[in-house]
Design a protein around this motif. Structure first.
Motif, mmCIF file in Angstrom:
data_model
loop_
_atom_site.group_PDB
_atom_site.id
_atom_site.type_symbol
_atom_site.label_atom_id
_atom_site.label_comp_id
_atom_site.label_asym_id
_atom_site.label_seq_id
_atom_site.Cartn_x
_atom_site.Cartn_y
_atom_site.Cartn_z
ATOM 1 N N ARG A 50 0.728 -1.390 0.099
ATOM 2 C CA ARG A 50 0.049 -0.053 -0.102
ATOM 3 C C ARG A 50 0.864 1.223 0.060
ATOM 4 O O ARG A 50 0.672 2.207 -0.607
ATOM 5 N N ILE A 51 1.980 1.200 0.785
ATOM 6 C CA ILE A 51 2.690 2.373 0.913
ATOM 7 C C ILE A 51 3.528 2.474 -0.324
ATOM 8 O O ILE A 51 3.534 3.814 -0.852
ATOM 9 N N LEU A 52 4.012 1.379 -1.043
ATOM 10 C CA LEU A 52 4.790 1.499 -2.139
ATOM 11 C C LEU A 52 3.963 2.017 -3.458
ATOM 12 O O LEU A 52 4.210 2.969 -4.027
ATOM 13 N N LEU A 53 2.883 1.659 -3.346
ATOM 14 C CA LEU A 53 1.823 2.021 -4.292
ATOM 15 C C LEU A 53 1.493 3.534 -4.367
ATOM 16 O O LEU A 53 1.546 4.293 -5.566
ATOM 17 N N THR A 54 1.053 3.782 -3.363
ATOM 18 C CA THR A 54 0.752 5.453 -3.046
ATOM 19 C C THR A 54 2.068 6.308 -3.480
ATOM 20 O O THR A 54 1.882 7.154 -4.078
ATOM 21 N N ALA A 55 3.220 5.719 -2.932
ATOM 22 C CA ALA A 55 4.590 6.714 -3.130
ATOM 23 C C ALA A 55 4.655 6.912 -4.744
ATOM 24 O O ALA A 55 4.831 7.831 -5.464
ATOM 25 N N ILE A 56 4.463 5.399 -5.485
ATOM 26 C CA ILE A 56 4.946 5.293 -6.856
ATOM 27 C C ILE A 56 3.662 6.493 -7.590
ATOM 28 O O ILE A 56 3.931 7.182 -8.445
ATOM 29 N N ASN A 57 2.635 5.997 -7.086
ATOM 30 C CA ASN A 57 1.275 6.945 -7.875
ATOM 31 C C ASN A 57 1.375 8.239 -7.630
ATOM 32 O O ASN A 57 1.167 9.084 -8.408
ATOM 33 N N GLN A 58 2.174 8.788 -6.567
ATOM 34 C CA GLN A 58 2.491 10.293 -6.469
ATOM 35 C C GLN A 58 3.529 10.773 -6.951
ATOM 36 O O GLN A 58 3.543 11.969 -7.355
ATOM 37 N N ASN A 59 4.470 9.855 -7.577
ATOM 38 C CA ASN A 59 5.752 10.291 -8.389
ATOM 39 C C ASN A 59 5.840 10.071 -9.743
ATOM 40 O O ASN A 59 6.499 10.421 -10.182
ATOM 41 N N TRP A 60 4.928 9.177 -10.157
ATOM 42 C CA TRP A 60 4.779 8.625 -11.422
ATOM 43 C C TRP A 60 3.893 9.251 -12.385
ATOM 44 O O TRP A 60 2.605 9.222 -11.810
ATOM 45 N N LYS A 61 3.876 9.444 -13.315
ATOM 46 C CA LYS A 61 2.786 10.104 -14.483
ATOM 47 C C LYS A 61 2.006 8.830 -14.645
ATOM 48 O O LYS A 61 0.725 8.915 -14.537
ATOM 49 N N HIS A 62 2.428 7.571 -14.964
ATOM 50 C CA HIS A 62 1.759 6.257 -15.384
ATOM 51 C C HIS A 62 1.168 5.582 -13.804
ATOM 52 O O HIS A 62 2.164 5.174 -13.252
ATOM 53 N N LYS A 63 0.039 5.633 -13.681
ATOM 54 C CA LYS A 63 -0.502 4.854 -12.439
ATOM 55 C C LYS A 63 -0.304 3.336 -12.387
ATOM 56 O O LYS A 63 -0.616 2.845 -13.526
ATOM 57 N N ILE A 64 0.051 2.633 -11.193
ATOM 58 C CA ILE A 64 0.005 1.382 -11.287
ATOM 59 C C ILE A 64 -0.919 0.873 -9.959
ATOM 60 O O ILE A 64 -1.199 1.597 -9.106
ATOM 61 N N ASP A 65 -0.947 -0.400 -10.007
ATOM 62 C CA ASP A 65 -1.885 -0.853 -9.113
ATOM 63 C C ASP A 65 -1.251 -2.185 -8.352
ATOM 64 O O ASP A 65 -0.487 -2.655 -9.057
ATOM 65 N N SER A 66 -2.132 -2.916 -7.354
ATOM 66 C CA SER A 66 -1.397 -4.123 -6.943
ATOM 67 C C SER A 66 -1.257 -5.317 -7.939
ATOM 68 O O SER A 66 -0.594 -6.176 -7.913
ATOM 69 N N LEU A 67 -2.429 -5.297 -8.895
ATOM 70 C CA LEU A 67 -2.416 -6.398 -9.814
ATOM 71 C C LEU A 67 -1.311 -5.950 -10.844
ATOM 72 O O LEU A 67 -0.554 -7.075 -11.323
#
Length: 94
Positions: A50-67
């Motif tokens: 959850r923390i990793l995805l939140t940090a990535i999605n705050q910093n990357w243009k292309h969003k990712i999810d757990s899948l």
């Protein structure tokens, strides 16, 4: 933080661990591995998914999810990401 984390890890190490884990690394894998290493070095915590995805999605243009993580790293992605990125394993992995 253990200063050895920067000294002992390198891309050859990561490639060996990935091969053992059955993961063929591509640019998306490397982006996540490098992001996770930098996160750990900067904040001195092992990120949960959850923390990793939140940090990535705050910093990357292309969003990712757990899948996306599961598709890239198979079962228990945070454990495999930790192994490949050379950071300690989280105490609780889902």
């Amino acid at each position: 933080m253990n200063k050895d984390i920067k000294k002992k890890w390198n891309t050859e190490y990561a490639k060996k661990i990935a091969k053992i884990e059955g993961i063929k690394m591509n640019k998306n894998h490397w982006k996540i591995i490098n992001f996770t290493r930098n996160f750990y070095i900067q904040f001195k915590i092992i990120p949960s998914i959850r923390i990793l995805l939140t940090a990535i999605n705050q910093n990357w243009k292309h969003k990712i999810d757990s899948l996306t993580l599961i598709n890239l790293f198979s079962t228990n992605p945070i454990l495999k990401i930790s192994k490949i990125s050379g950071i300690p394993y989280p105490k609780k992995c889902i």
